[in-house]
Design a protein around this motif. Structure first.
Motif, short mmCIF file in Angstrom:
data_model
loop_
_atom_site.label_atom_id
_atom_site.label_comp_id
_atom_site.label_asym_id
_atom_site.label_seq_id
_atom_site.Cartn_x
_atom_site.Cartn_y
_atom_site.Cartn_z
N UNK A 1 7.46 2.56 -1.08
CA UNK A 1 7.85 3.83 -0.47
C UNK A 1 6.72 4.87 -0.53
N UNK A 2 5.54 4.47 -1.05
CA UNK A 2 4.49 5.46 -1.26
C UNK A 2 3.26 5.30 -0.37
N UNK A 3 3.18 4.23 0.43
CA UNK A 3 2.01 4.01 1.28
C UNK A 3 2.43 3.19 2.50
N UNK A 4 2.39 3.82 3.66
CA UNK A 4 2.85 3.17 4.89
C UNK A 4 2.04 1.93 5.25
N UNK A 5 0.73 1.96 5.02
CA UNK A 5 -0.11 0.81 5.37
C UNK A 5 0.21 -0.40 4.49
N UNK A 6 0.39 -0.17 3.21
CA UNK A 6 0.76 -1.27 2.30
C UNK A 6 2.17 -1.74 2.62
N UNK A 7 3.07 -0.82 2.89
CA UNK A 7 4.44 -1.19 3.24
C UNK A 7 4.46 -2.13 4.46
N UNK A 8 3.61 -1.85 5.43
CA UNK A 8 3.54 -2.70 6.63
C UNK A 8 3.10 -4.12 6.27
N UNK A 9 2.18 -4.25 5.32
CA UNK A 9 1.74 -5.58 4.88
C UNK A 9 2.84 -6.31 4.11
N UNK A 10 3.70 -5.56 3.42
CA UNK A 10 4.78 -6.15 2.64
C UNK A 10 5.99 -6.53 3.51
#
Length: 161
Positions: free
Chosen positions: A56-65
């Protein structure tokens, strides 16, 4: 241990030790920045299955997850030494849904906290890669080396909010 057996990341967080500690040992807070939803609290010896949910703290990492959303995330809590050490065991880079990882050894992940001027030093160590089957070892090490770099950044972003 050899350098192929262990990954170590160090980050100085601009937050008091108790706040960093809670972000690590509170399963809900941990899940928010790490990207996994656990249904219960962490407790020593607990075998836990969470579900991957994008951070919930980084949109770019969230997209990879996102492609892994809903997949099981199994850990066994090893130690909880208040304000100093939290550790768990898991199967590294266990992302192939068709593979049975239960027969493989686990690695040990440790979060160690120390007070330093201006905040808290967090050392994240994962060890035991030399015991992982050879056909998976290098890929698991490489993936987790990058993963722990990202997780160190995610907890810093979480604590900066």
């Amino acid at each position: 241990m050899t350098t192929t057996d262990r990954i170590e990341k160090t980050v100085t967080l601009k937050a008091p030790r108790d706040r960093v500690w809670n972000a690590i040992v509170d399963s809900k807070q941990f899940g928010t920045w790490f990207g996994v939803d656990f249904p219960q609290a962490f407790a020593p010896g607990a075998k836990m299955t969470g579900r991957i949910t994008p951070t919930k703290v980084d949109a770019a990492v969230a997209k990879k997850q996102e492609p892994y959303t809903g997949r099981p995330f199994d850990i066994t809590i090893d130690k909880i030494e208040p304000m100093r050490l939290f550790s768990f065991r898991w199967h590294p880079f266990a992302i192939d849904e068709g593979y049975d990882y239960s027969k493989e050894p686990t690695t040990l992940v440790e979060f160690v906290l120390d007070e330093v001027p201006g905040g808290t030093r967090l050392v994240i160590t994962e060890s035991g890669f030399d015991r992982i089957p050879l056909e998976r070892r290098a890929k698991a090490f490489e993936a987790n080396d990058g993963g722990w770099t990202a997780q160190a950044e995610l907890i810093a972003k979480y604590l900066a909010r």
